[in-house]
Design an enzyme around this catalytic site. Structure first.
Site, mmCIF file in Angstrom:
data_model
loop_
_atom_site.group_PDB
_atom_site.id
_atom_site.type_symbol
_atom_site.label_atom_id
_atom_site.label_comp_id
_atom_site.label_asym_id
_atom_site.label_seq_id
_atom_site.Cartn_x
_atom_site.Cartn_y
_atom_site.Cartn_z
ATOM 1 N N LYS A 146 0.847 -1.195 0.000
ATOM 2 C CA LYS A 146 0.000 0.000 0.000
ATOM 3 C C LYS A 146 0.874 1.233 0.000
ATOM 4 O O LYS A 146 2.007 1.127 0.495
ATOM 5 C CB LYS A 146 -0.962 0.009 1.194
ATOM 6 C CG LYS A 146 -0.377 -0.350 2.553
ATOM 7 C CD LYS A 146 0.798 0.383 3.116
ATOM 8 C CE LYS A 146 0.755 1.858 3.327
ATOM 9 N NZ LYS A 146 2.053 2.391 3.876
ATOM 10 N N TYR A 229 -4.251 4.057 6.387
ATOM 11 C CA TYR A 229 -4.749 3.089 7.376
ATOM 12 C C TYR A 229 -6.071 3.576 7.970
ATOM 13 O O TYR A 229 -6.989 2.790 8.203
ATOM 14 C CB TYR A 229 -3.735 2.884 8.509
ATOM 15 C CG TYR A 229 -2.526 2.084 8.095
ATOM 16 C CD1 TYR A 229 -2.465 0.715 8.313
ATOM 17 C CD2 TYR A 229 -1.442 2.692 7.477
ATOM 18 C CE1 TYR A 229 -1.361 -0.025 7.928
ATOM 19 C CE2 TYR A 229 -0.330 1.966 7.084
ATOM 20 C CZ TYR A 229 -0.299 0.605 7.312
ATOM 21 O OH TYR A 229 0.799 -0.116 6.919
HETATM 22 P P1 NAD Z 1 12.591 1.765 2.004
HETATM 23 O O1 NAD Z 1 13.020 3.097 1.531
HETATM 24 O O2 NAD Z 1 13.200 1.239 3.250
HETATM 25 O O3 NAD Z 1 12.813 0.688 0.840
HETATM 26 C C1 NAD Z 1 12.595 0.976 -0.514
HETATM 27 C C2 NAD Z 1 13.430 0.042 -1.376
HETATM 28 O O4 NAD Z 1 13.256 0.398 -2.740
HETATM 29 C C3 NAD Z 1 14.921 0.129 -1.082
HETATM 30 O O5 NAD Z 1 15.477 -1.162 -1.029
HETATM 31 C C4 NAD Z 1 15.493 0.881 -2.266
HETATM 32 O O6 NAD Z 1 16.812 0.480 -2.581
HETATM 33 C C5 NAD Z 1 14.539 0.476 -3.370
HETATM 34 N N1 NAD Z 1 14.479 1.436 -4.469
HETATM 35 C C6 NAD Z 1 14.458 1.094 -5.759
HETATM 36 N N2 NAD Z 1 14.453 2.175 -6.532
HETATM 37 C C7 NAD Z 1 14.481 3.237 -5.736
HETATM 38 C C8 NAD Z 1 14.492 4.632 -5.948
HETATM 39 N N3 NAD Z 1 14.450 5.157 -7.192
HETATM 40 N N4 NAD Z 1 14.530 5.437 -4.892
HETATM 41 C C9 NAD Z 1 14.527 4.926 -3.645
HETATM 42 N N5 NAD Z 1 14.509 3.599 -3.375
HETATM 43 C C10 NAD Z 1 14.489 2.764 -4.411
HETATM 44 O O7 NAD Z 1 10.999 1.809 2.141
HETATM 45 P P2 NAD Z 1 10.046 0.831 2.955
HETATM 46 O O8 NAD Z 1 9.719 1.458 4.260
HETATM 47 O O9 NAD Z 1 10.582 -0.546 2.964
HETATM 48 O O10 NAD Z 1 8.691 0.935 2.061
HETATM 49 C C11 NAD Z 1 8.553 0.234 0.844
HETATM 50 C C12 NAD Z 1 7.067 0.068 0.518
HETATM 51 O O11 NAD Z 1 6.430 -0.648 1.568
HETATM 52 C C13 NAD Z 1 6.285 1.372 0.387
HETATM 53 O O12 NAD Z 1 5.308 1.220 -0.613
HETATM 54 C C14 NAD Z 1 5.580 1.521 1.739
HETATM 55 O O13 NAD Z 1 4.358 2.256 1.652
HETATM 56 C C15 NAD Z 1 5.318 0.086 2.085
HETATM 57 N N6 NAD Z 1 5.255 -0.141 3.548
HETATM 58 C C16 NAD Z 1 4.222 -0.853 4.035
HETATM 59 C C17 NAD Z 1 4.131 -1.122 5.383
HETATM 60 C C18 NAD Z 1 3.022 -1.987 5.911
HETATM 61 O O14 NAD Z 1 2.865 -2.093 7.123
HETATM 62 N N7 NAD Z 1 2.272 -2.626 5.052
HETATM 63 C C19 NAD Z 1 5.113 -0.632 6.250
HETATM 64 C C20 NAD Z 1 6.181 0.086 5.718
HETATM 65 C C21 NAD Z 1 6.249 0.328 4.354
#
Ligand code: NAD
Length: 386
Positions: A146, A229
């Site tokens: 999401k 949420y």
């Molecule tokens: P994060 O920044 O920690 O991870 C993002 C990943 O994408 C990294 O590994 C990064 O290297 C990669 N990536 C690839 N291309 C990129 C670019 N151009 N710029 C930046 N990063 C790039 O983020 P996260 O917190 O892991 O979130 C990722 C997804 O998960 C989002 O869609 C977020 O909304 C979702 N999320 C959901 C929940 C949940 O409880 N369901 C919780 C946290 C995050």
């Protein structure tokens, strides 16, 4: 007595008048090694469905990969990352072969990898649509984090790609697999506490730079990240789609983190039944992850409601006899949300049933997010067509 290796006990003398045959003085206690016909032998578990995880950031590495250890139907079989060294280390830690590590360029080759059944998109929001559509075109089912995408149009294109590929597309709303939120959904559907009049919710946190959540180009902002949420919970509590929204947003002048996305957004949604949802979301406060549902005969409070663990549910019920209130705290065995969600998605594929959190739910939330943005940008109440 000679030691034969099996325990031998002297036979007890037969009671007088007993019809039992007296045992010989030396009786073998161990049974012969013959399998009784009624012995129940379990079937081997069905093959676990193979997941490819796309994007190895905080959520993927801290929550999703460890959750496979608690899954019944899901296992990690492939990784997709732009960082080969990190991907190699993660693959080694999870017994994933080097040949099953892909990057964003050769990603489409997953079509030729029969071990991959499902692609789980855990990328920045602006990349969800592209990689979901590519995965569906490669003939894989997709579970996408999401918010589903950054616009209603992108969400619709993803849903269309799922239909065209004949594959399932689910949006990762983990709370639809979480026991306490499921209990709330059931009570609200049954009207256990009467008519729902008010839903209030806060989902707020502090976000430090650099973070994908602070970038407009990557689809950041508090509404899609945390406000979603509250939007989604308002739907599963109230059981309706909102008809209008009024929102305000704050972009502080003196904080460089909020040049592209607001720090805080508050929004009021109205529903056909007359229920009202009042929600706030922020990247600049201490953590708050709660909702409260006020009904005419009682109330429901979840605090925290949206965290990964430690959720707490309380209810208050009006007692008819003396009009006083009864307060209860509900405890249910908690599950790992991500394991329950991945297993639930696998079950929908195995049983060929409707996904619990389908693309249509993701699109409905994107429509509300777009209306919230229009309202805080124009300063006007915005009608929402469902
Ligand atoms: P994060 O920044 O920690 O991870 C993002 C990943 O994408 C990294 O590994 C990064 O290297 C990669 N990536 C690839 N291309 C990129 C670019 N151009 N710029 C930046 N990063 C790039 O983020 P996260 O917190 O892991 O979130 C990722 C997804 O998960 C989002 O869609 C977020 O909304 C979702 N999320 C959901 C929940 C949940 O409880 N369901 C919780 C946290 C995050």
């Amino acid at each position: 007595m000679k030691n034969t290796g099996s325990p031998v006990i002297p036979a007890a003398p037969a009671a007088s008048g007993s019809s039992k045959k007296s045992l010989p003085r030396e009786t073998e206690l161990a049974p012969p090694d013959l399998q009784p016909q009624e012995l129940k032998i379990e079937d081997a578990p069905a093959r676990r469905m193979g997941f490819a995880i796309v994007g190895l950031g905080k959520l993927a590495l801290e929550e999703i990969m460890p959750a496979f250890g608690e899954c019944e139907h899901a296992k990690a079989v492939a990784l997709v990352s732009g960082h080969p060294e990190k991907a190699a280390r993660v693959a080694a830690a999870h017994q994933i072969s080097e040949g099953s590590v892909y990057d964003y360029e050769n990603f489409d080759r997953i079509a030729d990898d029969p071990a991959i059944d499902i692609v789980y998109i855990v990328l920045p929001n602006s990349m969800h649509a592209e990689f979901t559509i590519r995965a569906l075109k490669a003939g894989k089912h997709v579970l996408c984090e999401k918010p589903m995408a950054v616009s209603v149009e992108e969400g619709q294109a993803m849903a269309r790609a799922g239909r065209e590929a004949g594959k399932k597309l689910g949006i990762a709303y983990r709370l639809h697999y979480e026991p306490l939120n499921l209990k709330v959904m059931k009570w609200c559907q049954e009207g256990k506490f009467g008519r729902i009049r008010s839903f209030t919710s806060s989902n707020c946190q502090t976000v430090e730079a650099p973070n994908i959540r602070l970038s407009h180009a990557l689809g950041g902002g508090p509404v899609g990240d945390t406000g979603i949420y509250s939007i989604n919970a308002a739907r599963y509590c109230i059981g309706e789609e909102p008809v209008s929204v009024t929102a305000v947003a704050h972009f502080p002048d003196d904080d460089p983190r909020f040049k592209e996305v607001p720090e805080s957004v508050s929004f009021i949604l109205t529903y056909p039944s007359g229920a009202i949802a009042t929600c706030d979301t922020s990247f600049g406060t201490i953590e708050a992850r709660r909702y409260q549902v006020l009904c005419d005969k009682g109330s429901i409070e979840m605090d925290p409601a949206f965290s990964y663990r430690g959720l707490k549910l309380k209810t208050k019920e009006l007692l008819e006899e003396d009009e006083s209130s009864d307060i209860s705290e509900i405890n249910l065995r908690q599950k790992n949300h991500f394991a329950a969600q991945m297993d639930g998605f696998c079950r929908a594929i195995i049983d060929d049933t409707e996904v619990v959190t389908p693309a249509s739910m993701g699109i409905a939330d994107l429509r509300i997010i777009a209306a919230i943005q229009e309202s805080y940008e124009t300063g006007k109440m915005v009608k929402i067509d469902s």
